[in-house]
Design an enzyme around this catalytic site. Structure first.
Site, PDB file in Angstrom:
ATOM      1  N   SER A 148       0.866  -1.195   0.000  1.00  0.00           N
ATOM      2  CA  SER A 148       0.000   0.000   0.000  1.00  0.00           C
ATOM      3  C   SER A 148       0.894   1.234   0.000  1.00  0.00           C
ATOM      4  O   SER A 148       2.017   1.192   0.526  1.00  0.00           O
ATOM      5  CB  SER A 148      -0.880   0.023   1.249  1.00  0.00           C
ATOM      6  OG  SER A 148      -1.534   1.272   1.378  1.00  0.00           O
ATOM      7  N   TYR A 161      -1.791  -0.773  10.680  1.00  0.00           N
ATOM      8  CA  TYR A 161      -1.935  -1.218   9.281  1.00  0.00           C
ATOM      9  C   TYR A 161      -0.762  -0.701   8.444  1.00  0.00           C
ATOM     10  O   TYR A 161      -0.123  -1.469   7.710  1.00  0.00           O
ATOM     11  CB  TYR A 161      -3.262  -0.706   8.717  1.00  0.00           C
ATOM     12  CG  TYR A 161      -3.416  -0.869   7.224  1.00  0.00           C
ATOM     13  CD1 TYR A 161      -3.703  -2.107   6.659  1.00  0.00           C
ATOM     14  CD2 TYR A 161      -3.279   0.228   6.363  1.00  0.00           C
ATOM     15  CE1 TYR A 161      -3.844  -2.248   5.281  1.00  0.00           C
ATOM     16  CE2 TYR A 161      -3.428   0.092   4.999  1.00  0.00           C
ATOM     17  CZ  TYR A 161      -3.712  -1.146   4.457  1.00  0.00           C
ATOM     18  OH  TYR A 161      -3.849  -1.284   3.088  1.00  0.00           O
ATOM     19  N   LYS A 165       2.281  -2.695   6.343  1.00  0.00           N
ATOM     20  CA  LYS A 165       2.504  -2.534   4.900  1.00  0.00           C
ATOM     21  C   LYS A 165       3.959  -2.119   4.622  1.00  0.00           C
ATOM     22  O   LYS A 165       4.535  -2.495   3.609  1.00  0.00           O
ATOM     23  CB  LYS A 165       1.511  -1.529   4.313  1.00  0.00           C
ATOM     24  CG  LYS A 165       0.075  -2.064   4.278  1.00  0.00           C
ATOM     25  CD  LYS A 165      -0.036  -3.310   3.385  1.00  0.00           C
ATOM     26  CE  LYS A 165      -1.442  -3.800   3.215  1.00  0.00           C
ATOM     27  NZ  LYS A 165      -1.570  -4.919   2.269  1.00  0.00           N
TER      28      LYS A 165
HETATM   29  N1  LIG Z   1      -8.736  -0.370  -1.393  1.00  0.00           N
HETATM   30  C1  LIG Z   1      -7.722   0.450  -1.149  1.00  0.00           C
HETATM   31  O1  LIG Z   1      -7.868   1.697  -1.141  1.00  0.00           O
HETATM   32  C2  LIG Z   1      -6.342  -0.113  -0.940  1.00  0.00           C
HETATM   33  C3  LIG Z   1      -5.268   0.785  -0.933  1.00  0.00           C
HETATM   34  C4  LIG Z   1      -3.982   0.293  -0.737  1.00  0.00           C
HETATM   35  C5  LIG Z   1      -3.781  -1.061  -0.573  1.00  0.00           C
HETATM   36  N2  LIG Z   1      -4.847  -1.913  -0.586  1.00  0.00           N
HETATM   37  C6  LIG Z   1      -4.558  -3.340  -0.397  1.00  0.00           C
HETATM   38  O2  LIG Z   1      -5.156  -4.084  -1.425  1.00  0.00           O
HETATM   39  C7  LIG Z   1      -5.412  -5.401  -0.965  1.00  0.00           C
HETATM   40  C8  LIG Z   1      -6.815  -5.822  -1.329  1.00  0.00           C
HETATM   41  O3  LIG Z   1      -7.717  -4.937  -0.742  1.00  0.00           O
HETATM   42  P1  LIG Z   1      -9.137  -4.568  -1.396  1.00  0.00           P
HETATM   43  O4  LIG Z   1      -9.238  -3.100  -1.336  1.00  0.00           O
HETATM   44  O5  LIG Z   1      -9.325  -5.278  -2.680  1.00  0.00           O
HETATM   45  O6  LIG Z   1     -10.101  -5.161  -0.254  1.00  0.00           O
HETATM   46  P2  LIG Z   1     -11.508  -5.937  -0.304  1.00  0.00           P
HETATM   47  O7  LIG Z   1     -12.294  -5.577  -1.502  1.00  0.00           O
HETATM   48  O8  LIG Z   1     -12.107  -5.737   1.039  1.00  0.00           O
HETATM   49  O9  LIG Z   1     -11.060  -7.463  -0.464  1.00  0.00           O
HETATM   50  C9  LIG Z   1     -10.307  -8.098   0.545  1.00  0.00           C
HETATM   51  C10 LIG Z   1     -10.161  -9.562   0.193  1.00  0.00           C
HETATM   52  O10 LIG Z   1      -9.348 -10.207   1.165  1.00  0.00           O
HETATM   53  C11 LIG Z   1     -10.063 -11.308   1.730  1.00  0.00           C
HETATM   54  N3  LIG Z   1      -9.600 -11.464   3.102  1.00  0.00           N
HETATM   55  C12 LIG Z   1      -9.736 -10.600   4.136  1.00  0.00           C
HETATM   56  N4  LIG Z   1      -9.114 -11.082   5.223  1.00  0.00           N
HETATM   57  C13 LIG Z   1      -8.573 -12.283   4.877  1.00  0.00           C
HETATM   58  C14 LIG Z   1      -7.809 -13.255   5.566  1.00  0.00           C
HETATM   59  N5  LIG Z   1      -7.472 -13.100   6.843  1.00  0.00           N
HETATM   60  N6  LIG Z   1      -7.417 -14.348   4.891  1.00  0.00           N
HETATM   61  C15 LIG Z   1      -7.750 -14.529   3.603  1.00  0.00           C
HETATM   62  N7  LIG Z   1      -8.470 -13.635   2.892  1.00  0.00           N
HETATM   63  C16 LIG Z   1      -8.879 -12.531   3.533  1.00  0.00           C
HETATM   64  C17 LIG Z   1     -11.536 -10.956   1.553  1.00  0.00           C
HETATM   65  O11 LIG Z   1     -12.398 -12.082   1.471  1.00  0.00           O
HETATM   66  P3  LIG Z   1     -13.012 -12.843   2.756  1.00  0.00           P
HETATM   67  O12 LIG Z   1     -13.697 -11.793   3.565  1.00  0.00           O
HETATM   68  O13 LIG Z   1     -13.926 -13.864   2.151  1.00  0.00           O
HETATM   69  O14 LIG Z   1     -11.866 -13.492   3.444  1.00  0.00           O
HETATM   70  C18 LIG Z   1     -11.481 -10.301   0.166  1.00  0.00           C
HETATM   71  O15 LIG Z   1     -11.418 -11.276  -0.851  1.00  0.00           O
HETATM   72  C19 LIG Z   1      -5.083  -5.386   0.541  1.00  0.00           C
HETATM   73  O16 LIG Z   1      -3.780  -5.907   0.713  1.00  0.00           O
HETATM   74  C20 LIG Z   1      -5.087  -3.904   0.886  1.00  0.00           C
HETATM   75  O17 LIG Z   1      -4.244  -3.619   1.975  1.00  0.00           O
HETATM   76  C21 LIG Z   1      -6.123  -1.473  -0.767  1.00  0.00           C
END
Ligand SMILES: NC(=O)c1ccc[n+]([C@@H]2O[C@H](COP(=O)([O-])OP(=O)(O)OC[C@H]3O[C@@H](n4cnc5c(N)ncnc54)[C@H](OP(=O)(O)O)[C@@H]3O)[C@@H](O)[C@H]2O)c1
Length: 256
Positions: A148, A161, A165
């Site tokens: 991130s 968090y 990261k």
């Molecule tokens: N969205 C943003 O603005 C943003 C910015 C920077 C970085 N990121 C990073 O991008 C990545 C994906 O995030 P996203 O925004 O796509 O989030 P999201 O839409 O909430 O999806 C999160 C995914 O992770 C799974 N998950 C959550 N906890 C888990 C665990 N303990 N073990 C296995 N699976 C798990 C969830 O499914 P289940 O609930 O079924 O497990 C879901 O498939 C993360 O690493 C996040 O830190 C996101």
């Protein structure tokens, strides 16, 4: 002799964690479009299966295996199933992460601290170490860590968090250096603010969104599909000489 540039993943076995929605689902779909057999993983089997069904309808190849990456025995079980069935691994996308606490850093509850570390650091670490060993058995592979921008600039009131990261960025370089001789590359992708469930509070609260976008030169949030091309590049042989790299996909946020 010049090496052909290819994004083709035909015959490759890929694991994408957190692939039941958001960024992970888009990465899983794009890897499958380019020929990989994708193991779609998250904690919920049914949600993973829905993504698999969508991939298969489009002519791709995928299967669903549930795994909570904060649970060591579930990581072991995932790898036992992948090695038993496929005998190899070519691509690992560490994408599943947690961000359970918004608040002042000094008020971080020890249970929240532990959960965040267990998923975001220990989970990525042991997914990578198991993955790298399996990849090495067949000459190597590629690990892509979804970190991130908060690993570089801490998110306000998202202290633990952000710390995890930053650890993922460091982990990326450590695996890149130590696994290069086994043919395993390891790179990180740093998303900026992306329109997913994970960021829904930030994206759907107008005052917070306005404040956040003031620091983003492109003045908009990303769509999750905009992260997938970078993951495909790092996973594929198009990035065959790239390891230890940190790729910002952030609308310019970290360049200001
Ligand atoms: N969205 C943003 O603005 C943003 C910015 C920077 C970085 N990121 C990073 O991008 C990545 C994906 O995030 P996203 O925004 O796509 O989030 P999201 O839409 O909430 O999806 C999160 C995914 O992770 C799974 N998950 C959550 N906890 C888990 C665990 N303990 N073990 C296995 N699976 C798990 C969830 O499914 P289940 O609930 O079924 O497990 C879901 O498939 C993360 O690493 C996040 O830190 C996101």
């Amino acid at each position: 002799m010049s090496k052909p540039v290819t994004f083709d993943l035909t015959g490759k076995i890929a694991i994408v964690t957190g692939a039941s929605r958001g960024i992970g689902a888009e990465i899983a779909k794009l890897l499958a479009t380019h020929g990989a057999h994708v193991i779609v993983s998250s904690r919920k089997q049914a949600d993973c299966q829905a993504v698999v069904d969508g991939i298969v309808v489009e002519g791709g190849s995928a299967e669903a295996i549930a795994c909570h990456i904060g649970e060591m025995e579930q990581i072991e079980s995932l790898y036992a199933q992948v090695e038993g069935k496929h005998g190899r691994l070519d691509i690992l996308v560490n994408n599943a992460a947690t961000n359970p606490y918004f608040g002042h850093i000094t008020d971080t509850d020890p249970s929240v601290f532990q959960k965040t570390v267990d998923v975001n650091i220990r989970g990525y670490f042991y997914m990578s170490s198991h993955g790298a060993k399996l990849m090495a058995k067949n000459g190597g592979g590629s690990i892509v860590n979804v970190a991130s921008v908060n690993g570089v600039v801490p998110g306000f009131q998202q202290g633990i968090y952000s710390i995890t990261k930053a650890a993922v960025i460091s982990m990326t370089k450590a695996f890149a250096v130590e696994c290069a001789e086994q043919g395993v590359r390891c790179n990180a992708l740093l998303p900026g603010l992306t329109d997913t469930k994970f960021a829904s509070v930030l994206v759907n609260t107008p005052a917070i969104l306005k404040q956040a976008l003031a620091h983003v030169p492109m003045r908009r949030v990303a769509q999750p599909s905009e992260m997938a091309g970078a993951a495909l590049y790092l996973a594929s042989d198009a990035a065959s000489y790239t390891t230890g790299a940190i790729l910002n996909v952030d609308g310019g946020y970290l360049s200001v």
